[in-house]
Design a protein around this motif. Structure first.
Motif, PDB file in Angstrom:
ATOM      1  N   ASP A 153      -4.082  -1.743  -5.272  1.00 17.95           N
ATOM      2  CA  ASP A 153      -5.101  -0.827  -5.805  1.00 17.95           C
ATOM      3  C   ASP A 153      -6.484  -1.461  -5.741  1.00 17.95           C
ATOM      4  OD1 ASP A 153      -4.167   1.593  -6.467  1.00 17.95           O
ATOM      5  OD2 ASP A 153      -3.862   1.187  -8.609  1.00 17.95           O
ATOM      6  N   MET A 154      -6.536  -2.704  -6.220  1.00 15.93           N
ATOM      7  CA  MET A 154      -7.815  -3.423  -6.254  1.00 15.93           C
ATOM      8  C   MET A 154      -8.365  -3.586  -4.841  1.00 15.93           C
ATOM      9  SD  MET A 154      -9.160  -6.547  -5.457  1.00 15.93           S
ATOM     10  CE  MET A 154      -7.867  -7.767  -5.413  1.00 15.93           C
ATOM     11  N   GLU A 155      -7.494  -3.964  -3.895  1.00 13.61           N
ATOM     12  CA  GLU A 155      -7.965  -4.170  -2.514  1.00 13.61           C
ATOM     13  C   GLU A 155      -8.487  -2.870  -1.905  1.00 13.61           C
ATOM     14  OE1 GLU A 155      -4.611  -6.377  -0.606  1.00 13.61           O
ATOM     15  OE2 GLU A 155      -6.222  -7.634   0.130  1.00 13.61           O
ATOM     16  N   LYS A 156      -7.776  -1.792  -2.188  1.00 10.98           N
ATOM     17  CA  LYS A 156      -8.188  -0.483  -1.658  1.00 10.98           C
ATOM     18  C   LYS A 156      -9.601  -0.155  -2.141  1.00 10.98           C
ATOM     19  CE  LYS A 156      -7.050   4.420  -2.281  1.00 10.98           C
ATOM     20  NZ  LYS A 156      -8.063   4.753  -3.305  1.00 10.98           N
ATOM     21  N   GLY A 159      -2.388  -7.583   0.583  1.00  8.41           N
ATOM     22  CA  GLY A 159      -1.228  -6.694   0.615  1.00  8.41           C
ATOM     23  C   GLY A 159       0.038  -7.282   0.005  1.00  8.41           C
ATOM     24  N   THR A 160      -0.047  -7.696  -1.255  1.00  7.03           N
ATOM     25  CA  THR A 160       1.137  -8.294  -1.886  1.00  7.03           C
ATOM     26  C   THR A 160       2.162  -7.236  -2.246  1.00  7.03           C
ATOM     27  OG1 THR A 160       0.175  -8.076  -4.093  1.00  7.03           O
ATOM     28  CG2 THR A 160      -0.176 -10.175  -2.933  1.00  7.03           C
ATOM     29  N   ALA A 161       1.731  -5.971  -2.331  1.00  3.97           N
ATOM     30  CA  ALA A 161       2.582  -4.846  -2.730  1.00  3.97           C
ATOM     31  C   ALA A 161       2.847  -4.805  -4.230  1.00  3.97           C
ATOM     32  CB  ALA A 161       3.885  -4.796  -1.947  1.00  3.97           C
ATOM     33  N   PHE A 180       0.802  -1.232   0.000  1.00  2.00           N
ATOM     34  CA  PHE A 180       0.000   0.000   0.000  1.00  2.00           C
ATOM     35  C   PHE A 180       0.835   1.282   0.000  1.00  2.00           C
ATOM     36  CE2 PHE A 180      -2.815  -3.306   1.433  1.00  2.00           C
ATOM     37  CZ  PHE A 180      -3.909  -3.073   0.633  1.00  2.00           C
ATOM     38  N   SER A 181       2.133   1.183  -0.235  1.00  2.00           N
ATOM     39  CA  SER A 181       2.953   2.382  -0.348  1.00  2.00           C
ATOM     40  C   SER A 181       2.929   2.872  -1.792  1.00  2.00           C
ATOM     41  CB  SER A 181       4.395   2.066   0.045  1.00  2.00           C
ATOM     42  OG  SER A 181       5.256   3.063  -0.465  1.00  2.00           O
TER      43      SER A 181
END
Lengths: 184, 335
Positions: free
Chosen positions: B257-260, B249-251, B171-172
Protein backbone atom coordinates in the motif's frame (compact mmCIF):
# COMPACT_ATOMS: atom_id res chain seq x y z
CA UNK A 1 33.43 20.41 8.48
CA UNK A 2 32.67 21.71 11.93
CA UNK A 3 31.83 19.77 15.07
CA UNK A 4 29.06 21.84 16.61
CA UNK A 5 28.75 19.75 19.74
CA UNK A 6 29.84 16.39 21.09
CA UNK A 7 28.69 13.93 23.72
CA UNK A 8 30.32 10.93 25.30
CA UNK A 9 28.34 8.49 27.45
CA UNK A 10 29.76 5.53 29.40
CA UNK A 11 27.92 3.46 32.06
CA UNK A 12 29.31 5.81 34.71
CA UNK A 13 29.78 9.19 33.02
CA UNK A 14 28.26 11.75 30.69
CA UNK A 15 30.37 14.47 29.10
CA UNK A 16 28.69 17.10 26.93
CA UNK A 17 31.01 19.50 25.07
CA UNK A 18 33.78 18.79 27.56
CA UNK A 19 31.54 19.42 30.58
CA UNK A 20 30.74 16.47 32.85
CA UNK A 21 27.07 16.05 33.78
CA UNK A 22 26.81 14.70 37.31
CA UNK A 23 24.81 11.47 37.53
CA UNK A 24 23.86 9.33 40.51
CA UNK A 25 22.92 6.02 38.93
CA UNK A 26 25.09 3.85 36.69
CA UNK A 27 24.49 1.62 33.66
CA UNK A 28 20.96 1.22 32.35
CA UNK A 29 19.57 3.05 35.39
CA UNK A 30 21.68 6.06 34.53
CA UNK A 31 19.98 6.27 31.12
CA UNK A 32 16.60 6.32 32.88
CA UNK A 33 17.88 9.01 35.27
CA UNK A 34 18.99 11.13 32.28
CA UNK A 35 15.60 10.59 30.63
CA UNK A 36 13.74 11.79 33.74
CA UNK A 37 15.98 14.84 34.16
CA UNK A 38 16.28 15.99 30.55
CA UNK A 39 13.26 14.58 28.68
CA UNK A 40 10.39 13.28 30.80
CA UNK A 41 7.61 13.64 28.22
CA UNK A 42 8.30 10.77 25.82
CA UNK A 43 7.00 7.52 27.39
CA UNK A 44 7.99 5.58 24.26
CA UNK A 45 11.47 5.69 25.77
CA UNK A 46 10.48 2.85 28.09
CA UNK A 47 9.63 0.59 25.15
CA UNK A 48 13.09 0.98 23.65
CA UNK A 49 15.99 -1.45 24.01
CA UNK A 50 19.20 -0.25 25.67
CA UNK A 51 20.93 0.63 22.37
CA UNK A 52 18.02 2.84 21.33
CA UNK A 53 17.81 4.44 24.79
CA UNK A 54 21.52 5.24 24.62
CA UNK A 55 21.31 6.82 21.16
CA UNK A 56 18.07 8.60 22.01
CA UNK A 57 19.51 10.21 25.17
CA UNK A 58 22.73 11.16 23.38
CA UNK A 59 20.76 12.81 20.55
CA UNK A 60 18.47 14.56 23.02
CA UNK A 61 21.36 16.09 24.96
CA UNK A 62 23.23 17.02 21.77
CA UNK A 63 20.27 18.71 20.14
CA UNK A 64 18.41 20.26 23.07
CA UNK A 65 20.90 20.85 25.85
CA UNK A 66 24.19 21.65 24.17
CA UNK A 67 23.39 25.22 23.14
CA UNK A 68 23.14 24.11 19.50
CA UNK A 69 19.39 24.75 19.44
CA UNK A 70 19.97 28.43 20.23
CA UNK A 71 21.07 29.08 16.64
CA UNK A 72 18.35 31.07 14.94
CA UNK A 73 19.27 30.01 11.39
CA UNK A 74 18.19 26.40 11.99
CA UNK A 75 21.49 25.21 10.55
CA UNK A 76 21.75 22.93 13.55
CA UNK A 77 18.64 20.93 12.70
CA UNK A 78 20.19 17.67 11.50
CA UNK A 79 19.15 16.26 8.13
CA UNK A 80 20.85 12.90 8.64
CA UNK A 81 21.54 10.34 11.38
CA UNK A 82 24.57 8.16 10.65
CA UNK A 83 25.62 5.77 13.41
CA UNK A 84 27.94 2.80 13.76
CA UNK A 85 29.08 0.21 16.27
CA UNK A 86 30.89 -3.11 16.61
CA UNK A 87 28.22 -5.43 18.01
CA UNK A 88 25.08 -4.50 16.02
CA UNK A 89 22.00 -5.29 18.16
CA UNK A 90 23.58 -8.20 20.07
CA UNK A 91 22.29 -7.22 23.53
CA UNK A 92 18.70 -7.13 22.35
CA UNK A 93 19.25 -10.19 20.11
CA UNK A 94 20.06 -12.13 23.30
CA UNK A 95 16.96 -10.75 25.04
CA UNK A 96 14.84 -11.92 22.10
CA UNK A 97 16.57 -15.34 22.06
CA UNK A 98 15.50 -15.77 25.69
CA UNK A 99 11.85 -15.56 24.56
CA UNK A 100 12.30 -18.45 22.10
CA UNK A 101 14.32 -20.82 24.27
CA UNK A 102 13.33 -24.46 23.87
CA UNK A 103 10.60 -25.46 26.27
CA UNK A 104 9.74 -21.79 26.80
CA UNK A 105 8.75 -20.57 23.33
CA UNK A 106 6.91 -17.25 23.43
CA UNK A 107 8.51 -15.06 20.71
CA UNK A 108 8.03 -11.39 21.56
CA UNK A 109 7.21 -9.15 18.59
CA UNK A 110 8.07 -6.02 20.56
CA UNK A 111 11.57 -7.36 21.30
CA UNK A 112 11.99 -8.71 17.76
CA UNK A 113 11.64 -5.27 16.18
CA UNK A 114 14.69 -4.07 18.13
CA UNK A 115 16.87 -6.91 16.81
CA UNK A 116 18.14 -4.54 14.12
CA UNK A 117 20.83 -1.97 14.94
CA UNK A 118 19.34 0.74 12.71
CA UNK A 119 16.18 1.01 14.85
CA UNK A 120 17.98 3.56 17.04
CA UNK A 121 18.42 5.84 14.00
CA UNK A 122 14.68 5.49 13.34
CA UNK A 123 13.84 6.38 16.95
CA UNK A 124 15.98 9.54 16.69
CA UNK A 125 14.45 10.42 13.29
CA UNK A 126 10.91 10.10 14.71
CA UNK A 127 11.70 12.18 17.80
CA UNK A 128 13.37 15.00 15.85
CA UNK A 129 11.31 14.78 12.62
CA UNK A 130 14.30 13.96 10.43
CA UNK A 131 13.20 12.76 6.99
CA UNK A 132 16.72 12.76 5.60
CA UNK A 133 19.14 9.88 5.55
CA UNK A 134 19.37 7.37 8.39
CA UNK A 135 22.05 4.69 8.23
CA UNK A 136 23.80 2.19 10.47
CA UNK A 137 27.21 0.61 9.90
CA UNK A 138 28.98 -2.22 11.73
CA UNK A 139 32.70 -1.46 11.98
CA UNK A 140 35.79 -2.57 13.87
CA UNK A 141 36.49 0.87 15.39
CA UNK A 142 35.01 4.40 15.46
CA UNK A 143 37.70 5.79 13.10
CA UNK A 144 36.42 3.50 10.33
CA UNK A 145 33.30 5.70 10.13
CA UNK A 146 35.32 8.73 9.00
CA UNK A 147 35.73 7.85 5.29
CA UNK A 148 32.04 6.91 5.16
CA UNK A 149 30.99 10.28 6.60
CA UNK A 150 33.44 12.13 4.38
CA UNK A 151 32.08 10.50 1.23
CA UNK A 152 28.44 10.85 2.35
CA UNK A 153 28.68 14.60 2.83
CA UNK A 154 31.39 15.35 0.27
CA UNK A 155 30.69 18.80 -1.22
CA UNK A 156 27.20 18.99 0.25
CA UNK A 157 25.65 21.44 2.66
CA UNK A 158 24.49 19.30 5.49
CA UNK A 159 24.06 18.85 9.22
CA UNK A 160 24.32 15.35 10.65
CA UNK A 161 24.09 13.54 13.91
CA UNK A 162 26.86 11.00 13.63
CA UNK A 163 29.07 8.71 15.65
CA UNK A 164 29.48 5.56 17.65
CA UNK A 165 26.62 3.92 19.56
CA UNK A 166 27.54 0.57 21.06
CA UNK A 167 25.84 -1.71 23.57
CA UNK A 168 27.07 -5.28 24.03
CA UNK A 169 25.66 -6.03 27.52
CA UNK A 170 22.87 -4.43 29.58
CA UNK A 171 25.37 -2.37 31.56
CA UNK A 172 28.17 -2.21 29.04
CA UNK A 173 27.71 0.56 26.50
CA UNK A 174 29.52 3.48 24.90
CA UNK A 175 28.29 6.39 22.84
CA UNK A 176 30.39 9.11 21.26
CA UNK A 177 28.18 11.16 19.02
CA UNK A 178 28.59 14.54 17.36
CA UNK A 179 26.47 17.17 15.70
CA UNK A 180 28.48 17.97 12.58
CA UNK A 181 27.98 20.77 10.07
CA UNK A 182 29.45 20.58 6.58
CA UNK A 183 29.54 23.91 4.82
CA UNK A 184 32.43 23.65 2.39
CA UNK B 1 28.62 7.69 -11.24
CA UNK B 2 30.33 4.29 -10.96
CA UNK B 3 30.47 1.32 -13.29
CA UNK B 4 29.01 -2.15 -12.71
CA UNK B 5 31.95 -4.42 -13.45
CA UNK B 6 30.52 -7.84 -12.60
CA UNK B 7 27.87 -9.62 -10.55
CA UNK B 8 26.61 -12.96 -9.27
CA UNK B 9 23.66 -14.54 -7.50
CA UNK B 10 23.57 -17.80 -5.56
CA UNK B 11 20.08 -18.81 -4.46
CA UNK B 12 18.02 -21.99 -4.14
CA UNK B 13 17.15 -21.38 -7.81
CA UNK B 14 20.72 -21.70 -9.01
CA UNK B 15 24.38 -20.66 -9.08
CA UNK B 16 25.25 -17.52 -11.01
CA UNK B 17 23.24 -14.55 -12.24
CA UNK B 18 22.40 -16.22 -15.57
CA UNK B 19 21.03 -19.41 -13.96
CA UNK B 20 18.84 -17.33 -11.64
CA UNK B 21 17.62 -15.10 -14.45
CA UNK B 22 16.69 -18.12 -16.55
CA UNK B 23 14.87 -19.69 -13.60
CA UNK B 24 12.77 -16.53 -13.19
CA UNK B 25 12.04 -16.39 -16.91
CA UNK B 26 10.94 -20.03 -16.81
CA UNK B 27 8.62 -19.15 -13.91
CA UNK B 28 10.41 -21.36 -11.39
CA UNK B 29 10.06 -20.40 -7.73
CA UNK B 30 12.24 -21.40 -4.79
CA UNK B 31 9.27 -21.10 -2.42
CA UNK B 32 7.97 -24.21 -0.67
CA UNK B 33 6.41 -25.23 2.62
CA UNK B 34 8.71 -26.13 5.52
CA UNK B 35 7.20 -28.05 8.40
CA UNK B 36 10.19 -29.16 10.46
CA UNK B 37 13.18 -27.03 9.45
CA UNK B 38 13.36 -25.21 12.80
CA UNK B 39 12.11 -26.41 16.20
CA UNK B 40 8.89 -24.87 17.59
CA UNK B 41 8.10 -22.56 14.67
CA UNK B 42 4.82 -23.12 12.84
CA UNK B 43 5.00 -24.42 9.25
CA UNK B 44 6.14 -21.64 6.94
CA UNK B 45 6.60 -21.00 3.23
CA UNK B 46 10.10 -19.88 2.23
CA UNK B 47 12.91 -20.23 -0.32
CA UNK B 48 15.75 -22.04 1.48
CA UNK B 49 18.86 -23.90 0.36
CA UNK B 50 18.42 -27.71 0.49
CA UNK B 51 21.37 -28.06 2.83
CA UNK B 52 22.32 -25.52 5.51
CA UNK B 53 25.00 -23.17 4.18
CA UNK B 54 28.06 -21.70 5.83
CA UNK B 55 27.62 -17.91 5.65
CA UNK B 56 31.23 -17.03 4.88
CA UNK B 57 31.71 -19.86 2.35
CA UNK B 58 28.53 -18.85 0.54
CA UNK B 59 29.66 -15.21 0.31
CA UNK B 60 33.14 -16.25 -0.86
CA UNK B 61 31.60 -18.39 -3.62
CA UNK B 62 29.37 -15.49 -4.61
CA UNK B 63 32.37 -13.11 -4.86
CA UNK B 64 34.34 -15.69 -6.89
CA UNK B 65 31.45 -16.05 -9.34
CA UNK B 66 31.18 -12.26 -9.66
CA UNK B 67 34.92 -12.02 -10.31
CA UNK B 68 34.67 -14.59 -13.11
CA UNK B 69 31.82 -12.58 -14.71
CA UNK B 70 33.79 -9.32 -14.83
CA UNK B 71 34.19 -7.06 -17.81
CA UNK B 72 37.74 -6.29 -16.75
CA UNK B 73 39.89 -7.66 -13.95
CA UNK B 74 39.78 -6.08 -10.48
CA UNK B 75 42.44 -7.00 -7.98
CA UNK B 76 40.72 -7.99 -4.72
CA UNK B 77 43.93 -7.81 -2.67
CA UNK B 78 44.57 -4.26 -3.84
CA UNK B 79 44.45 -1.49 -1.19
CA UNK B 80 42.19 0.39 -3.62
CA UNK B 81 39.45 -2.24 -3.23
CA UNK B 82 36.90 -2.18 -0.37
CA UNK B 83 34.62 -5.02 0.73
CA UNK B 84 31.11 -4.00 1.80
CA UNK B 85 28.78 -6.60 3.32
CA UNK B 86 25.03 -6.05 3.41
CA UNK B 87 23.35 -8.22 6.01
CA UNK B 88 20.79 -8.00 8.78
CA UNK B 89 21.69 -11.05 10.88
CA UNK B 90 25.09 -12.06 9.49
CA UNK B 91 26.61 -15.34 10.63
CA UNK B 92 24.50 -16.31 13.65
CA UNK B 93 24.03 -12.71 14.83
CA UNK B 94 27.68 -11.71 14.27
CA UNK B 95 27.87 -9.19 11.45
CA UNK B 96 31.46 -7.94 11.41
CA UNK B 97 33.42 -11.20 11.82
CA UNK B 98 32.06 -12.79 8.63
CA UNK B 99 32.85 -9.58 6.71
CA UNK B 100 36.42 -9.71 8.03
CA UNK B 101 36.68 -13.41 7.11
CA UNK B 102 35.52 -12.70 3.52
CA UNK B 103 37.96 -9.79 3.07
CA UNK B 104 40.78 -11.87 4.59
CA UNK B 105 39.99 -14.81 2.30
CA UNK B 106 40.70 -12.60 -0.71
CA UNK B 107 43.77 -11.02 0.91
CA UNK B 108 42.19 -7.58 1.09
CA UNK B 109 44.00 -5.23 3.53
CA UNK B 110 41.16 -2.77 4.28
CA UNK B 111 38.76 -2.94 7.25
CA UNK B 112 35.49 -4.13 5.69
CA UNK B 113 32.26 -2.17 6.06
CA UNK B 114 28.99 -3.82 7.10
CA UNK B 115 25.80 -2.00 6.17
CA UNK B 116 22.95 -3.01 8.46
CA UNK B 117 20.04 -0.77 7.57
CA UNK B 118 17.28 -3.40 7.88
CA UNK B 119 15.72 -4.53 4.59
CA UNK B 120 17.16 -1.56 2.66
CA UNK B 121 20.75 -2.71 3.36
CA UNK B 122 21.40 -4.09 -0.15
CA UNK B 123 20.56 -0.79 -1.82
CA UNK B 124 22.25 1.28 0.91
CA UNK B 125 25.46 -0.79 0.51
CA UNK B 126 25.55 0.09 -3.20
CA UNK B 127 25.08 3.78 -2.32
CA UNK B 128 27.97 3.55 0.19
CA UNK B 129 30.13 1.92 -2.50
CA UNK B 130 29.27 4.62 -5.04
CA UNK B 131 30.11 7.43 -2.62
CA UNK B 132 33.45 5.94 -1.50
CA UNK B 133 34.47 5.50 -5.15
CA UNK B 134 33.24 8.94 -6.21
CA UNK B 135 35.10 10.57 -3.31
CA UNK B 136 38.27 8.91 -4.60
CA UNK B 137 38.80 6.93 -1.38
CA UNK B 138 38.73 3.57 -3.23
CA UNK B 139 38.87 2.52 -6.87
CA UNK B 140 36.83 -0.69 -6.64
CA UNK B 141 34.10 -1.92 -4.31
CA UNK B 142 32.85 -5.46 -3.81
CA UNK B 143 29.29 -5.32 -2.46
CA UNK B 144 28.09 -8.66 -1.07
CA UNK B 145 24.52 -9.10 0.19
CA UNK B 146 23.71 -12.22 2.18
CA UNK B 147 21.30 -13.54 4.78
CA UNK B 148 20.49 -17.08 5.88
CA UNK B 149 17.25 -17.98 7.63
CA UNK B 150 17.09 -19.24 11.19
CA UNK B 151 14.74 -20.08 14.00
CA UNK B 152 15.45 -16.57 15.29
CA UNK B 153 14.22 -14.79 12.16
CA UNK B 154 11.28 -17.05 11.29
CA UNK B 155 9.91 -16.98 14.86
CA UNK B 156 10.16 -13.20 14.92
CA UNK B 157 8.32 -12.66 11.65
CA UNK B 158 5.69 -15.19 12.75
CA UNK B 159 5.26 -13.32 16.04
CA UNK B 160 4.86 -10.19 13.93
CA UNK B 161 2.17 -11.97 11.89
CA UNK B 162 3.96 -10.84 8.72
CA UNK B 163 4.37 -14.25 7.04
CA UNK B 164 2.08 -15.63 4.36
CA UNK B 165 1.30 -19.35 4.66
CA UNK B 166 1.32 -19.52 0.84
CA UNK B 167 3.62 -18.17 -1.88
CA UNK B 168 3.46 -14.36 -1.61
CA UNK B 169 1.40 -12.21 -3.99
CA UNK B 170 2.91 -8.71 -4.23
CA UNK B 171 0.34 -5.99 -4.94
CA UNK B 172 -2.52 -8.50 -5.14
CA UNK B 173 -5.74 -7.68 -3.26
CA UNK B 174 -5.42 -11.27 -1.99
CA UNK B 175 -1.93 -10.83 -0.54
CA UNK B 176 -1.41 -12.35 2.90
CA UNK B 177 2.11 -11.36 3.81
CA UNK B 178 5.72 -12.11 2.98
CA UNK B 179 7.87 -15.23 2.56
CA UNK B 180 11.47 -15.34 3.76
CA UNK B 181 14.35 -16.41 1.55
CA UNK B 182 18.06 -17.20 1.49
CA UNK B 183 20.59 -15.97 -1.04
CA UNK B 184 23.97 -14.36 -1.58
CA UNK B 185 24.51 -11.81 -4.31
CA UNK B 186 27.52 -9.70 -5.28
CA UNK B 187 28.10 -6.65 -7.45
CA UNK B 188 31.61 -5.37 -8.16
CA UNK B 189 31.82 -1.65 -8.92
CA UNK B 190 34.67 0.29 -10.49
CA UNK B 191 35.39 4.01 -10.67
CA UNK B 192 37.06 4.21 -14.07
CA UNK B 193 35.53 2.97 -17.29
CA UNK B 194 37.34 -0.02 -18.67
CA UNK B 195 38.82 0.00 -22.17
CA UNK B 196 36.38 0.55 -25.02
CA UNK B 197 33.83 -2.18 -25.40
CA UNK B 198 31.06 -2.48 -27.93
CA UNK B 199 28.85 -3.97 -25.22
CA UNK B 200 26.54 -1.55 -23.36
CA UNK B 201 27.72 -0.78 -19.81
CA UNK B 202 25.68 -0.37 -16.61
CA UNK B 203 26.40 2.59 -14.38
CA UNK B 204 25.07 3.37 -10.91
CA UNK B 205 24.02 6.98 -11.35
CA UNK B 206 22.44 8.08 -8.09
CA UNK B 207 21.13 6.91 -4.74
CA UNK B 208 19.08 8.28 -1.85
CA UNK B 209 18.06 7.23 1.65
CA UNK B 210 15.14 8.83 3.54
CA UNK B 211 13.44 8.06 6.82
CA UNK B 212 9.65 8.21 7.23
CA UNK B 213 10.18 9.69 10.72
CA UNK B 214 6.87 8.08 11.54
CA UNK B 215 7.06 4.57 13.06
CA UNK B 216 9.79 1.97 13.66
CA UNK B 217 7.83 -1.04 12.37
CA UNK B 218 4.95 0.32 10.27
CA UNK B 219 5.38 2.02 6.90
CA UNK B 220 4.25 5.62 6.51
CA UNK B 221 0.63 5.92 5.35
CA UNK B 222 1.70 8.59 2.87
CA UNK B 223 4.80 6.75 1.68
CA UNK B 224 6.85 9.72 2.87
CA UNK B 225 10.40 8.36 2.85
CA UNK B 226 9.88 6.21 -0.25
CA UNK B 227 8.38 9.18 -2.11
CA UNK B 228 11.33 11.42 -1.18
CA UNK B 229 13.73 8.72 -2.47
CA UNK B 230 11.88 8.43 -5.79
CA UNK B 231 11.74 12.21 -6.12
CA UNK B 232 15.53 12.38 -5.65
CA UNK B 233 16.02 9.66 -8.28
CA UNK B 234 13.94 11.61 -10.79
CA UNK B 235 15.90 14.84 -10.35
CA UNK B 236 16.48 16.29 -13.83
CA UNK B 237 14.42 13.51 -15.41
CA UNK B 238 10.77 12.74 -16.11
CA UNK B 239 8.95 9.49 -15.23
CA UNK B 240 9.02 8.63 -18.96
CA UNK B 241 12.82 8.35 -18.74
CA UNK B 242 12.49 5.34 -16.43
CA UNK B 243 12.13 1.97 -18.18
CA UNK B 244 11.73 -0.32 -15.15
CA UNK B 245 10.94 0.20 -11.47
CA UNK B 246 12.16 -2.57 -9.17
CA UNK B 247 9.79 -2.40 -6.20
CA UNK B 248 10.24 -3.90 -2.74
CA UNK B 249 6.92 -5.76 -3.10
CA UNK B 250 7.05 -7.77 0.12
CA UNK B 251 3.32 -8.58 -0.24
CA UNK B 252 2.48 -7.43 3.27
CA UNK B 253 -0.73 -5.43 3.38
CA UNK B 254 0.91 -2.20 4.50
CA UNK B 255 4.21 -2.25 2.60
CA UNK B 256 2.58 -2.68 -0.81
CA UNK B 257 0.00 0.00 0.00
CA UNK B 258 2.73 2.40 1.04
CA UNK B 259 4.77 1.72 -2.11
CA UNK B 260 1.75 2.24 -4.33
CA UNK B 261 1.13 5.65 -2.74
CA UNK B 262 4.79 6.66 -3.06
CA UNK B 263 4.95 5.51 -6.71
CA UNK B 264 1.81 7.46 -7.59
CA UNK B 265 3.01 10.57 -5.76
CA UNK B 266 6.22 10.42 -7.80
CA UNK B 267 4.23 10.02 -11.03
CA UNK B 268 5.78 6.64 -11.80
CA UNK B 269 2.55 4.65 -12.00
CA UNK B 270 2.90 4.01 -15.75
CA UNK B 271 6.41 2.54 -15.51
CA UNK B 272 6.65 -1.29 -15.72
CA UNK B 273 7.48 -2.80 -12.32
CA UNK B 274 9.50 -5.82 -11.25
CA UNK B 275 8.58 -7.63 -8.00
CA UNK B 276 10.75 -10.71 -7.47
CA UNK B 277 9.81 -12.03 -4.05
CA UNK B 278 7.44 -14.72 -5.44
CA UNK B 279 10.61 -16.37 -6.82
CA UNK B 280 13.15 -15.82 -4.04
CA UNK B 281 11.17 -14.80 -0.98
CA UNK B 282 12.44 -11.81 1.00
CA UNK B 283 16.18 -12.39 1.09
CA UNK B 284 16.70 -9.47 3.52
CA UNK B 285 20.34 -8.27 3.32
CA UNK B 286 20.71 -9.90 -0.11
CA UNK B 287 17.45 -8.51 -1.55
CA UNK B 288 18.74 -5.13 -2.74
CA UNK B 289 21.73 -6.65 -4.51
CA UNK B 290 19.93 -9.70 -5.97
CA UNK B 291 16.92 -7.73 -7.20
CA UNK B 292 19.09 -4.98 -8.73
CA UNK B 293 21.03 -7.60 -10.71
CA UNK B 294 17.84 -9.22 -12.03
CA UNK B 295 16.37 -5.83 -12.99
CA UNK B 296 19.54 -5.11 -14.99
CA UNK B 297 19.34 -8.49 -16.74
CA UNK B 298 15.68 -7.97 -17.54
CA UNK B 299 16.56 -4.70 -19.27
CA UNK B 300 19.45 -6.28 -21.18
CA UNK B 301 16.87 -8.68 -22.53
CA UNK B 302 14.79 -5.75 -23.71
CA UNK B 303 17.55 -3.76 -25.38
CA UNK B 304 15.22 -3.15 -28.32
CA UNK B 305 13.48 -0.64 -26.05
CA UNK B 306 16.59 1.54 -25.95
CA UNK B 307 15.88 5.08 -26.97
CA UNK B 308 18.78 7.54 -27.27
CA UNK B 309 20.99 4.49 -26.78
CA UNK B 310 20.13 4.10 -23.10
CA UNK B 311 17.80 2.42 -20.59
CA UNK B 312 17.25 3.42 -16.96
CA UNK B 313 15.97 1.58 -13.90
CA UNK B 314 15.13 2.57 -10.35
CA UNK B 315 15.37 0.01 -7.54
CA UNK B 316 13.59 0.85 -4.28
CA UNK B 317 13.41 -0.81 -0.84
CA UNK B 318 11.92 -0.06 2.58
CA UNK B 319 12.58 -1.48 6.00
CA UNK B 320 12.08 -1.50 9.75
CA UNK B 321 13.28 1.66 11.43
CA UNK B 322 11.25 3.69 8.92
CA UNK B 323 14.11 3.64 6.42
CA UNK B 324 13.67 3.79 2.63
CA UNK B 325 16.29 3.72 -0.12
CA UNK B 326 16.44 3.92 -3.91
CA UNK B 327 19.10 3.84 -6.62
CA UNK B 328 19.05 4.65 -10.33
CA UNK B 329 21.11 2.70 -12.85
CA UNK B 330 21.67 3.35 -16.54
CA UNK B 331 22.52 0.98 -19.40
CA UNK B 332 24.37 2.84 -22.11
CA UNK B 333 26.42 2.11 -25.18
CA UNK B 334 29.92 3.40 -24.49
CA UNK B 335 31.06 6.23 -26.71
Amino acid sequence: MKVESQIEITPTSVVLNGQAIAVEATGEKMLVELYRRFVGDYPKFFKMDTLSRLGFIAAELLLKHSGASEHSDKSCQPTAVILANRSASIKNDRDYLATISEGNYYPSPSLFVYTLPNIVTGEIAIRHHIQGETAFYILEKPEDLEPILLSTFNFKLSTALAGWCECSEPNSFYAKMQLIIWNN
Amino acid sequence: MVIVNGHSIISPLGEGSQANFEAVQAGRSGLRLYTDRFADVEPFCASLFDTPQDFVELCVRSVELAVSSQNSAVSLQDAGTIFILSTTKGDQLDLLRPAQAIARHFGNPNPPIVVSNACTSGVCAQITAMRLLEAGIYRHAVVVGCDLQSRFIVSGFQAFKALSPEPCLPFSPERKGLNLGEAAATIIFRRQPSAFSSQPVWTLEAGAIHNDANHISAPSRTGEGAYLCLKDMLQGLTPADIDLLGVHGTATLYNDDMEKIAIERAGLQDVPVSALKPFFGHTMGAAGVLETILCMMQMENEKWKMDNGQLQIIKMLSGFGGVNAAIRLKLKIQN
